[in-house]
Each structure stands twice: as C-alpha cells, then as structure tokens.
Design an enzyme around this catalytic site. Structure first.
Site, PDB file in Angstrom:
ATOM      1  N   HIS A 141      38.725  39.664  24.620  1.00  0.00           N
ATOM      2  CA  HIS A 141      39.512  39.310  25.798  1.00  0.00           C
ATOM      3  C   HIS A 141      39.679  37.826  26.019  1.00  0.00           C
ATOM      4  O   HIS A 141      40.239  37.425  27.041  1.00  0.00           O
ATOM      5  CB  HIS A 141      38.880  39.902  27.059  1.00  0.00           C
ATOM      6  CG  HIS A 141      39.236  41.326  27.285  1.00  0.00           C
ATOM      7  ND1 HIS A 141      40.378  41.698  27.943  1.00  0.00           N
ATOM      8  CD2 HIS A 141      38.632  42.466  26.898  1.00  0.00           C
ATOM      9  CE1 HIS A 141      40.446  43.017  27.980  1.00  0.00           C
ATOM     10  NE2 HIS A 141      39.394  43.502  27.345  1.00  0.00           N
ATOM     11  N   LYS A 185      45.824  34.696  41.248  1.00  0.00           N
ATOM     12  CA  LYS A 185      44.947  35.058  40.143  1.00  0.00           C
ATOM     13  C   LYS A 185      43.632  34.314  40.356  1.00  0.00           C
ATOM     14  O   LYS A 185      43.550  33.477  41.263  1.00  0.00           O
ATOM     15  CB  LYS A 185      45.562  34.662  38.799  1.00  0.00           C
ATOM     16  CG  LYS A 185      46.124  33.233  38.766  1.00  0.00           C
ATOM     17  CD  LYS A 185      46.787  32.902  37.438  1.00  0.00           C
ATOM     18  CE  LYS A 185      48.160  33.485  37.291  1.00  0.00           C
ATOM     19  NZ  LYS A 185      48.296  34.353  36.130  1.00  0.00           N
ATOM     20  N   ARG A 186      42.615  34.584  39.570  1.00  0.00           N
ATOM     21  CA  ARG A 186      41.389  33.809  39.679  1.00  0.00           C
ATOM     22  C   ARG A 186      41.710  32.323  39.549  1.00  0.00           C
ATOM     23  O   ARG A 186      42.598  31.940  38.774  1.00  0.00           O
ATOM     24  CB  ARG A 186      40.393  34.228  38.584  1.00  0.00           C
ATOM     25  CG  ARG A 186      39.743  35.575  38.836  1.00  0.00           C
ATOM     26  CD  ARG A 186      38.897  35.580  40.096  1.00  0.00           C
ATOM     27  NE  ARG A 186      37.721  34.765  39.935  1.00  0.00           N
ATOM     28  CZ  ARG A 186      36.465  35.226  39.947  1.00  0.00           C
ATOM     29  NH1 ARG A 186      36.217  36.509  40.122  1.00  0.00           N
ATOM     30  NH2 ARG A 186      35.451  34.403  39.806  1.00  0.00           N
ATOM     31  N   LYS A 225      44.245  28.046  34.086  1.00  0.00           N
ATOM     32  CA  LYS A 225      45.404  28.733  34.662  1.00  0.00           C
ATOM     33  C   LYS A 225      46.334  27.753  35.380  1.00  0.00           C
ATOM     34  O   LYS A 225      47.464  28.080  35.699  1.00  0.00           O
ATOM     35  CB  LYS A 225      44.947  29.849  35.601  1.00  0.00           C
ATOM     36  CG  LYS A 225      44.282  31.035  34.866  1.00  0.00           C
ATOM     37  CD  LYS A 225      43.792  32.099  35.851  1.00  0.00           C
ATOM     38  CE  LYS A 225      43.051  33.260  35.207  1.00  0.00           C
ATOM     39  NZ  LYS A 225      43.950  34.354  34.766  1.00  0.00           N
ATOM     40  N   THR A 249      47.923  40.050  33.116  1.00  0.00           N
ATOM     41  CA  THR A 249      48.567  41.297  33.538  1.00  0.00           C
ATOM     42  C   THR A 249      49.265  41.086  34.870  1.00  0.00           C
ATOM     43  O   THR A 249      50.180  41.837  35.210  1.00  0.00           O
ATOM     44  CB  THR A 249      47.548  42.443  33.686  1.00  0.00           C
ATOM     45  OG1 THR A 249      46.434  41.975  34.456  1.00  0.00           O
ATOM     46  CG2 THR A 249      47.078  42.936  32.336  1.00  0.00           C
ATOM     47  N   LYS A 293      52.811  42.697  36.549  1.00  0.00           N
ATOM     48  CA  LYS A 293      52.936  43.310  37.873  1.00  0.00           C
ATOM     49  C   LYS A 293      54.028  42.623  38.696  1.00  0.00           C
ATOM     50  O   LYS A 293      54.788  43.272  39.407  1.00  0.00           O
ATOM     51  CB  LYS A 293      51.575  43.264  38.592  1.00  0.00           C
ATOM     52  CG  LYS A 293      50.546  44.174  37.928  1.00  0.00           C
ATOM     53  CD  LYS A 293      49.175  44.099  38.592  1.00  0.00           C
ATOM     54  CE  LYS A 293      48.268  43.101  37.929  1.00  0.00           C
ATOM     55  NZ  LYS A 293      46.920  43.041  38.528  1.00  0.00           N
TER      56      LYS A 293
HETATM   57  C1  LIG Z   1      46.268  41.842  38.058  1.00  0.00           C
HETATM   58  C2  LIG Z   1      45.124  41.250  38.766  1.00  0.00           C
HETATM   59  C3  LIG Z   1      44.442  40.166  38.204  1.00  0.00           C
HETATM   60  C4  LIG Z   1      44.847  39.534  36.902  1.00  0.00           C
HETATM   61  O1  LIG Z   1      45.828  38.561  37.171  1.00  0.00           O
HETATM   62  P1  LIG Z   1      46.271  37.505  36.055  1.00  0.00           P
HETATM   63  O2  LIG Z   1      47.458  36.871  36.690  1.00  0.00           O
HETATM   64  O3  LIG Z   1      46.629  38.280  34.836  1.00  0.00           O
HETATM   65  O4  LIG Z   1      45.142  36.576  35.854  1.00  0.00           O
HETATM   66  C5  LIG Z   1      43.371  39.637  38.888  1.00  0.00           C
HETATM   67  N1  LIG Z   1      42.976  40.150  40.072  1.00  0.00           N
HETATM   68  C6  LIG Z   1      43.620  41.183  40.645  1.00  0.00           C
HETATM   69  C7  LIG Z   1      43.147  41.694  41.955  1.00  0.00           C
HETATM   70  C8  LIG Z   1      44.706  41.782  40.011  1.00  0.00           C
HETATM   71  O5  LIG Z   1      45.312  42.823  40.586  1.00  0.00           O
END
Ligand SMILES: *Cc1c(COP(=O)(O)O)cnc(C)c1O
Length: 856
Positions: A397, A588-589, A594, A696, A700
């Site tokens: 990952h 995101k985190r 990032k 991911t 979304k």
């Molecule tokens: C999808 C999701 C992530 C991952 O987000 P990235 O933009 O891919 O880092 C992290 N936290 C939550 C709550 C998510 O739904």
C-alpha cells in the site's frame, strides 16, 4: 502423509481445545440439525410489521416506550429491527458455505473503516423506504435516527476504507469471504479544533452499545507471547521445537454481518477482542493487594484497547506488534478450527482457504501459519512452506520508506521467539535460492534478506510478505510499476510472475446510492437499477449529455448537495458560504506528501492578488479542508493550524468581499465524507507524483460529479484515462521528473528567488501576517520549504496556479462545466470496487460467487 503422521496430528488436535474453559467446550460437540421454524411475521418486510417490531424492540430490548426513549434508543430499536431481517440471510449464507464446503477468501486487515451501518443495511435489504414510511407515521425522520450512530472508526483512512469497500463488494458479488481484524475498544480519535489547533478526544464508540456485533465467546482462542523455545527429538526421531511461552491472552470474536446489495449473501466481519486468561490472580487477591491482582488482566486487555492513529507512517511500538500477532494468530486458529471441522487432513487446505493481507500489518501470519503447521500439526517444513505460500497473497500500500514496517530483532525475539527462529529459517532457505539465481551479488542479497543487518538488526515485514506469498499486488498502475522498478525491484527480478496490479475501487452503494440519493434517483430513472451492481452501465448516460432535462437535473442535484453542505458549515463552523461559489475541496489525512500546504499557498496567492487588485476577475471560491493529523506529527498539526489562521484572516477581510472563503471541517470520517464528496465541484488530488499509492478519495469525488485537479500520481492517472484528458485538470511533475530533479539536486530557493508571486506568498506567511502576535508561529513550515521542500511544492507551484486558472475559466462557463461533470461521473464505472474484487477473484484468489437460496 503416512497413517502414523496423520494419527499424530489427530492426537494433537484435541489439545487445542483443552485450553478452553470447560463451559466453552460445548460447541465442539455437534448439535442435531433442527431448524426451528421462525414465524414469517417476525421478520416481515411490510411497514406494519416493521413498525410493530420496532416498538417491540424498543420496549423489550431497550426497555423504553416512545414517551421516554432517547434518540439513541430509537436508533437501537430500528437497528435491531433491521438486524433481525438480516439474520435469516446471514444464517442461510453461512450454512450454504458450510454445506458446500466452499473456498473462502479470508481478508486480513488491521483496519476497517466501514462507516455507519444502519443506512447501508436498510438499503441493502431493501428496507429504506418502508422504514422511512413507518417512522414518519410515528413522527420521526429516518435520517435523524441514522445520525445517532457512532461510526466504527477502526481505521485511519484509505487503507481501512478500502477493506470495507472490498467486503461490501464481495458480499454483493456473492463471493464467500470473511474479514478478519481487531475490535479496537477505541477507534481513531475524534478531532476537535480549539483556537485553530487539533485536539484529540478518545473515540468511545461502544459506550452506548453496538447493535451490529454478535460476540461469539464459544469460538474463543488462546494466543501466546514471550518465553523461549526448546528443541527436542520426538519419539519418531524427528527434530522438533516447542515454544515455552511466558503469558497468554484470549481472543473473543465479535461478528458483524456484511450484507450484499439486494442478495441473500451476508458475509461476516470477524473482529477479535483480547481478554485475560484468568480474571485475576486469586492468590494475590486473597492477600489483599487488589490492584496488583487485576494488573495482569488489564495488561492483556490493553492489546485491543486502541487503534494506533498513524497513517502511512510506521511506529515501532511493541504493543502494535502484539496487536498484529494477536489478531493474526486468532484468525489463523479460527480458520484451522473451521477447516478441521470438515476435513481429516490438510490436503485440501489450499483449495478451501486463501488469505489476502492488507499491507504488511498481518504479515506475521506467514510465520504463524508455518509455526502452526510445523510445530502443532507436525507437517514437514517443505510441505508447510508450499501450503503457506499458496495460501497467502500480499497487497502493498505504500511507496514511502518511512511507512515500511521493520521490527527490531531484539523486540521481536522477546515477544515471539519461535517466530523469529522460523523467520531466520525461511530467510536462510530463501537467500540460498536467491544466491543460486543471482550468484554472489551480495548487495542484492542484502537487500532481499528478511533481516536488515547493522548494529541494530531489523525484521523487514515487506520482505517476509513477498517471500511468503504467491501473489503480490500494488493498488494502481503507476504504483505497481514503481514497486516492480524500485521498492520491490529485487523481488520482481526473482519472481516476476508473482506481481500484478489491482487498481483500487470504492463501493457505489455507499458512495453514490446512500450518500448521493438524488443523483442515484436520476440514474435509476434513466437506466433502471442495474447500475448499482454494474457501475459501467453509467456510460449509457452519455446519450443524455445534451438532453436539457437531464442537464438541468444534474445541475439542480449538485446545487442541492452544495446547499446541504453549506448548511452544515454554517451550523458547525458558523461560516456563511455561498452555495453557488466553486466548492474547491481537499479532504483526506493531513500529510506533507498529500500537499494540503500547496493548496493553502494557492489560497494565499488569490488573497494576495485580491489585495493588490480588488477589481480582478475571479470565480468566487469556497476552499474546504478536512482531515486528521497523527497526534505525534507536528508538521501536519501546524498545517491544520495554518489553515485556520489563514481562514480567520481571509474570511474576515472586507476587501475580499466574500469572494473567497476558507473552511476547515473538524473530525473527517466516513459520515462526514459522505456529505462532502457529493457537494464538491473540484477535487484536489495534488500529492507529489510517486508518493500516493492509489488514493480512493479521488474516485469518490469524481463519482459525485466533481472535476479533479491533480498530479500524475496513484489512480489519478487511470481516472484521467477513463474520463478523458479534456475533462481532467492535470499539472505537475511526473514521478520520473521528481526522481530526476532530486537526483540532480533540488534547490527550492531558486524558485523562491525567481517567482515573485511565490516569494510574496512565502514572505507573507513568514512575516506573521496570519499569526498576529506570534510572528514565528509558522516559521517551521516556511523553513521546511526553504531548506528542503521534500515534497516539491515550489517546483509545482507555478503550474498549479496556471492549472487553477483553467479551472476558473471552465467554471465560468457553466454549460461546459456541467458537461465535464457529467462525463466524469458516468465514466467512473471502472472504479467500482466490484471491478477490483472481480480481478482479485479471477487472478489471485481463483474463486467466484456461490448462490445462496433462502429456502434451501
Ligand atoms: C476515502 C477516504 C479516505 C481516503 O482518502 P484519500 O483522498 O484517498 O486519501 C480517508 N478517509 C476517509 C474517511 C475516507 O472516506
């Protein structure tokens, strides 16, 4: 296996149950096959029956009536009602699997981030509308009850969320699968913001009870720790080793149903909770030292107490290794127990079981299965190794070296002495093989070794995972290429046939149907319901691209979703944002790679421009950030503070005149994510190329019709291919260019000196403009950029601005934007996790769906 060997294993097996308390041995006796006929109306699906069941559950389980029920009571009562209607399918599914002795996918993951259960369960069993109806009759809104649920935050971010999407897809596809993991008593901390700083609150998600889990104390297992090993020769003259452990802990499984969408399949998520073998030490207790008497108990139960809140960084804590070994050992013992119930030898073990490890957190399972096979079931090494390799498959990952797990040999040996021996044995055989292939290329052999040599030696978990698995995959095309060429290049050279790519996906049930109901309705009106199981069908909607009604609906839905988020922002942040402004979102985190800070530099740039030239043309924008920082990650926490400080200045500046707003939404989790993604116009996916494995969130967002501004990193590349380059805002260095630039020497100061706008923005931050009274507050951010700029913000700054200019122009042309938005959303079929799971099933697991009949 010879008869005597087989008999030896047979003799060995009953001992495995001997460790269980006597009252728990009952389950090993087979019960007669009697099915009590459950009366139909107890699980009826019509609104009247549902209403009665709801009121009954409220009364008989929660011991409340409508007059004194709290909202949480109502949530509980509704959850029991739905759960009751899942149970029949769940039981039938498990019976079908048992009877047909199916091949099972066992997904091992230290994290699951499934989000709230109630809405998903209602949608999947087809009870959403009936529940809404009967609740209305009683004067309640379903969504208000759904809001009561504390989501299970048993993961940090993308990796845990991926595991949850995969479980959903496997159930929907009808593939026999079980998710194994840890039932953390405290999940990911709740983030609050005070004075612009992140504070962490414990996540007491189980405080008021969790209606979705069923404890299964009858499947208790024992896990050993510590001690030493003793070699001896058994009566048959074979070399054997016994592990004389120092202490042991019991694992109790808690099962949560994983219902497929509108199918009879309900799979299981089995999470382990630790408890002490003895409630307390009676001898010490009787001597009056009560605190010391329960100390051992507390110690054992700490194992599953709390999730480590690090994302993409490894923390070498002993308790973390204990967690990993605990859940993996529990799970393997559970798999073997279930297998032995129906088999007399191990001959078909690899036909019935396949184990996927989600990153290296469960990689210790490779050594544990070897231990179980060799030490406990007396299988000879070579055969045990064959079985192990055939069973395990590994998903990598991360490309970040700081995230690669490696445990000090000293710590490892103290906790798991037998496993360390086994790892050394695996390594010796493996390096022998490697030398036969590569000769004495000692540099390469040293890189391949499971042990990193040096004054402090380490066990490298990624190497163990590679050697012990028959399949290794990355999670996006670029990521897999980089694994093959760089991070795992030596393993790729040795066994290229093990490697494949499996690009991530997300479940359209949660991230379209549940979170974006209006868009889902539009899809269903135009296509029927099949898109929910086959997201590729959305491409048919391209026929409606120029249909005025369709386009009007599309715009209205986005406007409604933005309006809803604006209300949320007003309620929780007290900030008024214009729903027709461009919602530019990065959630995101928080992590330096990032590059939340790059987006913030753009915000400051616009602010600076507006101050210089208040008349400038600019599409009004609302910048929205959300995300948690690891509690020990000082830089990430300072970035959060900086976002708040910039927001405070900009939002209050009359010169900006409301054309820019900056918002940070606290406590990003799945529930909040479900509100945010559907309301986005622009999705920020701006990591330094070569750093994000897949992402991911990018998927979304695009499924909700957001356009992406992004780098050629992770799955962004494939998203761009799918939606068309003309519908994607691309900027920035490629991964190759990043490596090349770093190789020839990167000097951030050159950019600072030559780019006047960049210089003004950095100077503004450095001057303390955003931190009145504390001019040095953001100095560490500035210093990190000026000194090293590890993640190349300066190198990408200008092209990012230019790209944002294109975004601005596109948004000004609302018809053009709508076209791009539609094309983004309807071309996202490839990123359904149903597609990902289909590929894992076909290429790695060699398995497929099994039909479940309810009247079987
Ligand atoms: C999808 C999701 C992530 C991952 O987000 P990235 O933009 O891919 O880092 C992290 N936290 C939550 C709550 C998510 O739904």
């Amino acid at each position: 296996m010879t008869l005597s060997e087989y008999q030896a294993t047979w003799k060995k097996r009953p001992e495995k149950h001997a460790a269980l308390p006597t009252d728990l041995k009952k389950h090993v006796l087979r019960t007669p096959q009697v099915r009590v006929q459950v009366e139909d109306d107890r699980t009826g699906m019509d609104t009247e029956t549902l209403k009665r069941a709801f009121l009954d559950n409220l009364y008989y389980i929660q011991a409340k009536d409508l007059q004194n029920a709290t909202p949480y009571d109502l949530y509980m009562a509704l959850s029991w009602t739905v759960r009751d209607r899942l149970l029949q399918r769940w039981i039938h599914t498990q019976e079908t699997y048992l009877k047909q002795d199916v091949r099972s996918v066992c997904y091992f993951s230290a994290e699951y981030l499934p989000g709230r259960q109630l809405g998903n369960a209602l949608v999947n069993v087809g009870l959403y509308e009936p529940a809404r109806t009967f609740l209305r009759e009683l004067g309640f809104e379903l969504v208000d009850l759904m809001e009561q649920e504390n989501e299970p935050g048993l993961g940090n971010g993308g990796l845990g969320r991926l595991a949850a999407c995969f479980m959903d897809s496997l159930a929907t596809l009808g593939v026999p699968a079980i998710g194994y993991g840890i039932r953390y008593e405290f999940g990911i901390f709740a983030q609050t913001i005070q004075g612009g700083w992140q504070f962490e609150q414990p996540d007491r998600w189980l405080r008021y009870g969790n209606p979705w889990e069923i404890p299964r104390p009858e499947y208790l297992v024992e896990v050993k720790f510590g001690g030493h090993t003793e070699a001896y020769t058994d009566p048959q003259g074979r070399y054997r080793v016994s592990w004389v452990h120092e202490r042991s802990v019991l694992g109790t499984p808690y099962d949560t149903p994983v219902p497929g969408y509108r199918t009879n399949t309900v799979n299981t998520l089995r999470l382990w909770s630790a408890r002490a073998t003895e409630d307390f030490d009676f001898q010490v207790f009787n001597s009056g030292d009560f605190a010391r008497a329960v100390a051992g108990k507390t110690y054992s139960e700490n194992i599953t107490k709390v999730l480590y809140p690090n994302d993409n960084t490894y923390q070498g804590k002993e308790l973390r290794l204990e967690q990993q070994y605990f859940f993996v050992s529990c799970s393997l013992q559970d798999i073997l127990r279930r297998y032995w119930d129906h088999h007399v030898d191990l001959d078909s073990f690899t036909d019935k079981v396949t184990i996927q490890i989600n990153d290296t957190h469960p990689a210790i399972g490779i050594a544990e299965l070897m231990r179980l096979l060799v030490d406990e079931y007396l299988i000879e090494w070579d055969r045990a190794w064959q079985i192990t390799q055939k069973v395990f498959a590994y998903t990598n990952h991360t490309l970040l070296s700081e995230a690669l797990e490696r445990w000090p040999v000293s710590l490892f040996g103290r906790l798991l002495p037998r496993h360390l021996e086994i790892i050394y044995e695996i390594n010796e055989r493996f390096l022998h093989l490697a030398r036969s292939r590569f000769g004495n290329d000692e540099a390469r052999i040293a890189r391949l070794s499971l042990i990193q040599e040096g004054s402090e030696k380490y066990v490298r978990m990624a190497n163990l995972a590679c050697v012990g698995s028959h399949a290794i995959n990355g999670v996006a095309k670029l990521h897999t290429e980089l694994l093959e060429q760089d991070v795992l290049a030596d393993f790729y050279a040795l066994t290229p046939e093990k490697f494949s790519n499996k690009t991530n996906g997300v479940t359209p049930r949660r991230f379209v149907l549940l979170s974006n109901p209006k868009l889902a309705l539009l899809y269903t009106e135009r296509l029927g319901q099949e898109w929910i199981r086959d997201l590729a069908l959305l491409r048919k909607l391209e026929d409606h691209l120029h249909d005025a009604d369709f386009r009007a609906s599309w715009k209205q839905i986005k406007a409604d979703n933005k309006h809803d988020l604006a209300e949320y922002i007003l309620h929780f942040n007290g900030i008024e944002v214009a729903p027709d402004s461009l919602f530019d979102i990065q959630v995101k985190r928080v992590h330096e790679y990032k590059r939340q800070l790059l987006m913030l530099l753009y915000v400051i740039t616009l602010y600076h421009r507006l101050k210089q030239n208040p008349a400038m043309a600019l599409q009004p924008r609302t910048f929205i950030f959300a995300g948690k920082a690891a509690p020990g990650y000082t830089m990430a926490k300072l970035i959060i503070k900086c976002i708040h400080s910039v927001a405070a200045i900009i939002n209050a500046d009359p010169d900006v005149g409301g054309r820019l707003k900056v918002v940070f939404l606290a406590n990003f989790n799945v529930s909040l994510a479900q509100r945010i993604y559907p309301a986005a116009d622009l999705s920020e996916q701006i990591s330094t190329a070569g750093k994000e494995a897949s992402g991911t969130g990018n998927m979304k967002f695009a499924m909700g019709g957001a356009l992406t501004i992004g780098t050629l990193d992770g799955a962004n590349i494939e998203i761009r291919e799918q939606v068309g380059p003309e519908n994607f805002f691309l900027f920035g260095l490629t991964a190759q260019q990043v490596y090349a630039l770093k190789a020839r020497g990167y000097h951030p100061n050159d950019y600072y000196q030559t780019n006047t706008e960049l210089r003004s923005v950095i100077d503004l931050v450095a001057s303390g403009h955003f931190s009145p009274g504390r001019p040095d507050l953001f100095r560490p951010l500035v210093d990190a950029l000026m000194a090293r700029d590890e993640y190349l913000l300066f190198a990408d700054y200008q092209v990012y601005l230019d790209c944002q200019q294109q975004v601005d122009a596109a948004f000004a042309d609302s018809e053009r934007w709508t076209t791009m938005s539609i094309l983004n959303a309807v071309r996202m079929g490839y990123f359904s996790s149903d597609r990902s799971m289909g590929e894992y099933c076909r290429d790695i697991w060699k398995t497929g769906p099994v039909a479940v009949e309810l009247n079987g």
